[in-house]
Design an enzyme around this catalytic site. Structure first.
Site, PDB file in Angstrom:
ATOM      1  N   CYS A 212      31.203  36.927 -47.909  1.00 11.83           N
ATOM      2  CA  CYS A 212      30.815  38.302 -47.580  1.00 11.83           C
ATOM      3  C   CYS A 212      31.001  39.230 -48.773  1.00 11.83           C
ATOM      4  O   CYS A 212      30.190  40.141 -48.993  1.00 11.83           O
ATOM      5  CB  CYS A 212      31.637  38.808 -46.402  1.00 11.83           C
ATOM      6  SG  CYS A 212      31.372  37.887 -44.864  1.00 11.83           S
TER       7      CYS A 212
ATOM      8  N   ARG B  62      25.605  35.879 -39.910  1.00 14.37           N
ATOM      9  CA  ARG B  62      24.879  36.598 -40.960  1.00 14.37           C
ATOM     10  C   ARG B  62      23.444  36.868 -40.494  1.00 14.37           C
ATOM     11  O   ARG B  62      22.524  36.132 -40.825  1.00 14.37           O
ATOM     12  CB  ARG B  62      24.892  35.792 -42.256  1.00 14.37           C
ATOM     13  CG  ARG B  62      26.285  35.499 -42.757  1.00 14.37           C
ATOM     14  CD  ARG B  62      26.310  34.812 -44.120  1.00 14.37           C
ATOM     15  NE  ARG B  62      27.625  34.272 -44.359  1.00 14.37           N
ATOM     16  CZ  ARG B  62      28.694  34.987 -44.706  1.00 14.37           C
ATOM     17  NH1 ARG B  62      28.571  36.297 -44.865  1.00 14.37           N
ATOM     18  NH2 ARG B  62      29.865  34.420 -44.874  1.00 14.37           N
TER      19      ARG B  62
END
Length: 217
Positions: A51, A128
């Site tokens: 991330c 995601r």
């Protein structure tokens, strides 16, 4: 009503689900973006390796997205304080200032409305997801990535450009299309149109059902 019924996963062509949220840049409503395109993306958690690399990369494409009348909005189920600490940490470690807002979705309300939590991948974290929403608040594209795979930013920018080209010119884009390439015109709908298409000098005809042309923008 079950939770599954209350939070039906949205689909391409649907109205983007409405939300009012707290972000790292203050309160935001989804309707604040009407008139602009929006890339709404979720990430599993703050202070995680994949991330962190993605946030740096998202910030790098933000200027190009803004040139396309497109805003960027992140989300995870972490707190606003966690988001603030993390974006400050990114600036300290990478010398990159995160200029787009990040939703603090502790209630998971937005994540559930947008189908960002997939129990077989993770029961507690948003995966995601990438939603491209047009200037009329319609969902134009949805992409999901697993927790382990970082996203390709060049593809996200290319996707926005392709969707905007389709919306503006009523055409389609072929595989691996990038701006400047030929586009595809809609296939004929009748036998008469198909006969006319093969003799149409205004387009490059591969066959009656597949014809290309240059865009004069």
């Amino acid at each position: 009503m079950s939770e599954e019924q209350q939070y039906q996963m949205p689909r391409i062509g649907d109205d983007a689900p409405y939300f009012e949220v707290q972000t790292t840049q203050g309160p935001i409503k989804s309707t604040d973006y009407k008139g602009k395109w929006l890339v709404l993306f979720s990430h599993p958690a703050d202070f995680t390796p994949v991330c962190t690399t993605e946030f740096v990369a998202f910030q790098e494409i933000l200027p190009e997205l803004k040139e396309l009348n497109t805003e960027l909005l992140g989300l995870s189920i972490d707190s606003n304080q966690s988001h603030l600490a993390w974006v400050r940490n990114i600036e300290e470690n990478f010398n990159v200032k995160i200029e787009f807002p990040v939703i603090a979705d502790l209630s998971k309300d937005v994540a559930k409305k947008y189908g960002m939590i997939h129990p077989n991948d993770s029961g507690t974290e948003a995966n995601r997801a990438v939603f491209v929403i047009d200037d009329q608040q319609k969902i134009k594209s949805i992409i999901y990535y697993p927790l382990t795979t970082g996203r390709n930013m060049a593809e996200i920018v290319r996707l926005v450009k392709a969707l905007q080209t389709t919306a503006k010119h009523q055409v389609s884009t072929p595989a691996n299309w990038t701006p400047g390439d030929q586009v595809l015109v809609p296939p004929p709908g009748t036998q008469q149109d198909a006969d006319a298409r093969v003799n149409d000098d205004s387009v490059e005809v591969v066959d009656w059902y597949l014809a290309k042309k240059d865009l004069n923008e």
